[in-house]
Design a protein around this motif. Structure first.
Motif, PDB file in Angstrom:
ATOM      1  N   UNK A 147       7.408   9.096   0.442  1.00 40.33           N
ATOM      2  CA  UNK A 147       5.995   8.792   0.648  1.00 40.33           C
ATOM      3  C   UNK A 147       5.609   7.547  -0.149  1.00 40.33           C
ATOM      4  N   UNK A 148       6.197   7.401  -1.323  1.00 39.81           N
ATOM      5  CA  UNK A 148       5.980   6.187  -2.086  1.00 39.81           C
ATOM      6  C   UNK A 148       5.677   6.447  -3.546  1.00 39.81           C
ATOM      7  N   UNK A 149       5.245   5.383  -4.238  1.00 41.69           N
ATOM      8  CA  UNK A 149       4.851   5.497  -5.632  1.00 41.69           C
ATOM      9  C   UNK A 149       3.480   4.856  -5.802  1.00 41.69           C
ATOM     10  N   UNK A 150       2.726   5.379  -6.756  1.00 39.92           N
ATOM     11  CA  UNK A 150       1.415   4.825  -7.081  1.00 39.92           C
ATOM     12  C   UNK A 150       1.471   4.207  -8.469  1.00 39.92           C
ATOM     13  N   UNK A 151       0.940   3.005  -8.591  1.00 39.36           N
ATOM     14  CA  UNK A 151       0.911   2.274  -9.854  1.00 39.36           C
ATOM     15  C   UNK A 151      -0.519   1.815 -10.123  1.00 39.36           C
ATOM     16  N   UNK A 152      -0.861   1.606 -11.390  1.00 38.87           N
ATOM     17  CA  UNK A 152      -2.185   1.041 -11.678  1.00 38.87           C
ATOM     18  C   UNK A 152      -2.266  -0.377 -11.141  1.00 38.87           C
ATOM     19  N   UNK A 161       5.796  -4.371  -8.105  1.00 44.53           N
ATOM     20  CA  UNK A 161       5.666  -3.955  -6.706  1.00 44.53           C
ATOM     21  C   UNK A 161       6.329  -4.945  -5.756  1.00 44.53           C
ATOM     22  N   UNK A 162       6.309  -6.236  -6.107  1.00 44.23           N
ATOM     23  CA  UNK A 162       6.921  -7.239  -5.232  1.00 44.23           C
ATOM     24  C   UNK A 162       8.432  -7.094  -5.165  1.00 44.23           C
ATOM     25  N   UNK A 163       9.020  -6.363  -6.112  1.00 47.67           N
ATOM     26  CA  UNK A 163      10.472  -6.205  -6.143  1.00 47.67           C
ATOM     27  C   UNK A 163      10.956  -5.003  -5.343  1.00 47.67           C
ATOM     28  N   UNK A 164      10.056  -4.086  -5.037  1.00 49.84           N
ATOM     29  CA  UNK A 164      10.448  -2.842  -4.391  1.00 49.84           C
ATOM     30  C   UNK A 164      10.608  -3.063  -2.888  1.00 49.84           C
ATOM     31  N   UNK A 165      11.734  -2.644  -2.351  1.00 54.12           N
ATOM     32  CA  UNK A 165      12.001  -2.817  -0.923  1.00 54.12           C
ATOM     33  C   UNK A 165      11.159  -1.897  -0.064  1.00 54.12           C
ATOM     34  N   UNK A 166      11.381  -1.979   1.253  1.00 50.86           N
ATOM     35  CA  UNK A 166      10.563  -1.241   2.210  1.00 50.86           C
ATOM     36  C   UNK A 166      10.832   0.260   2.202  1.00 50.86           C
ATOM     37  N   UNK A 167      11.934   0.685   1.614  1.00 47.63           N
ATOM     38  CA  UNK A 167      12.255   2.115   1.600  1.00 47.63           C
ATOM     39  C   UNK A 167      11.185   2.921   0.887  1.00 47.63           C
ATOM     40  N   UNK A 168      10.622   2.359  -0.166  1.00 45.37           N
ATOM     41  CA  UNK A 168       9.636   3.068  -0.986  1.00 45.37           C
ATOM     42  C   UNK A 168       8.316   2.298  -0.972  1.00 45.37           C
ATOM     43  N   UNK A 169       7.330   2.766  -0.220  1.00 41.46           N
ATOM     44  CA  UNK A 169       6.026   2.098  -0.235  1.00 41.46           C
ATOM     45  C   UNK A 169       5.381   2.170  -1.625  1.00 41.46           C
TER      46      UNK A 169
END
Length: 299
Positions: A147-152, A161-169
Motif C-alpha cells: 500500500x505504501x509508506x507515509x512520511x512527514x 521519497x524521490x529515491x523510492x521506486x514505483x513498487x512502494x508508493x
C-alpha cells in the motif's frame, strides 16, 4: 538548519538498510532502482528474494552479514522491530557519518527518540509502513499488498521519497502525528488479537471479538486526543473500515514473531498507548487487559 542527505546528481546515493525482514526486503528492492543499496542481515551473506503477484526476483542489493568494514552512507533505513533498535549500535556506529540521514520504518510512535544517541533529530525521517508482506523463508519475502509508506512532508522526507521506486508508493502527510497514532491504534486492535488467538486477520470480523476490536479502537482514539493529536470525529469507525479491507488470510508480524519464538513488540504498541493513557488519567480497560495478556504470554 537545512540538511541535505544525498549524493551529487551524477552519483547514485548509497543506502544501507538495517533489517532484512519483510519491510527491509521490500524497501531494498524499491530503492535499488535509484541507489546503491546495502542490505544488512546478521550472519547471513545470501541475497534476499522478493515475490510479488507470483513473480519472484532476487533483490539487487549488496549483502553485509557483519558490520566489519562498513563505511558511512548517505542514508540509513532502519527496518527492524522497535524493540531491536537499542541493539543496532554495531551497524549504526560505522554507517552513520556526519551527513548521514536516517529513515525509521517502524511501528509505534517516538521514532526519533529511539536513535537519538546516533543522529540528531534534524537528520531523521520517521515513516509509517502500510505493507502486507511476510518472510516465508530464510531468503524469501512474499509481498501481498504494498500500500505504501507515509512520511512527514519535510524537505528531507521529500529527498528520500524521490529515491523510492514505483513498487512502494510514498505519501507525504502534513499531520504525521495523526498518521502515526492512527496506525498505532490499528496495530493495537489487530496485532494482539491475531497473536493471542493465532488466527489470521479474519479474527477482527469474529462476532465474539468484534466488540473488543471496536473498544480497542475507541480507547486508542481517546488517548490520542488526550495527547493533543487531531483525530477526526469518526476516527474509530474509519480505522475499523480500514482493518476490514485488509486481506483476511494475512498474518501480522507480532503473530509470526510469537510462532517463531521471537520477542514481541507489544511494549511499543499497547505499552505506548497505555503509558499515554496513564499520563492523562484516561481509562482504557480493554487495552490494559490485552497488554496484560501479552505480557503473560511472553513471561
Amino acid at each position: 538548519m537545512s540538511v541535505h542527505c544525498h549524493a551529487p546528481r551524477d552519483v547514485r546515493p548509497s543506502i544501507a538498510i538495517v533489517g532484512a525482514g519483510a519491510i527491509g526486503t521490500v524497501m531494498a528492492d524499491a530503492l535499488a532502482v535509484s541507489a546503491e543499496v546495502i542490505l544488512c542481515r546478521r550472519n547471513r551473506a545470501e541475497p534476499m528474494s522478493l515475490q510479488i503477484d507470483g513473480e519472484r526476483r532476487v533483490v539487487d542489493a549488496a549483502i553485509a552479514s557483519t558490520a566489519s568494514g562498513l563505511d558511512p552512507v548517505d542514508w540509513v533505513v532502519i527496518a527492524t522491530k522497535a524493540q531491536d533498535t537499542a541493539a543496532l549500535g554495531e551497524w549504526l556506529d560505522p554507517l552513520i557519518g556526519d551527513e548521514t540521514c536516517v529513515v525509521i520504518l517502524q511501528n509505534g510512535i517516538g521514532h526519533a527518540e529511539r536513535i537519538a544517541r546516533w543522529v540528531p533529530e534534524d537528520r531523521i525521517v520517521p515513516g509509517i509502513v502500510y505493507l502486507v508482506a511476510e518472510k516465508t523463508g530464510r531468503d524469501l519475502v512474499v509481498c501481498r499488498d504494498a500500500i505504501g509508506i507515509a512520511l512527514p512532508n519535510t524537505a528531507l522526507a521529500q529527498s528520500f521519497a524521490t529515491l523510492v521506486g514505483e513498487t512502494v508508493p510514498v505519501r507525504l502527510t502534513e499531520d504525521f502525528a495523526a498518521e502515526a497514532w492512527s496506525k498505532l491504534i490499528m496495530n493495537v486492535a489487530l496485532n494482539p488479537l491475531t497473536t493471542l488467538t493465532d488466527r489470521t486477520m479474519e479474527v477482527t470480523a469474529d462476532p465474539a471479538l468484534r466488540p473488543v476490536v471496536q473498544a480497542l479502537l475507541s480507547e486508542g482514539v481517546t488517548v490520542a486526543e488526550a495527547e493533543g493529536v487531531r483525530m477526526s470525529q469518526d476516527a474509530a469507525s474509519t480505522l475499523l473500515a480500514h482493518l476490514d479491507r485488509l486481506p483476511r488470510d494475512g498474518s501480522t508480524s507480532m503473530q509470526l514473531d510469537r510462532r517463531n519464538g521471537r520477542p514481541l513488540e507489544y511494549r511499543f504498541l499497547t505499552g505506548a498507548i497505555l503509558s499515554a493513557a496513564e499520563r492523562h488519567a484516561v481509562s482504557v480497560p480493554h487495552l490494559r487487559t490485552i497488554h496484560g495478556l501479552l505480557g503473560a504470554l511472553t513471561a
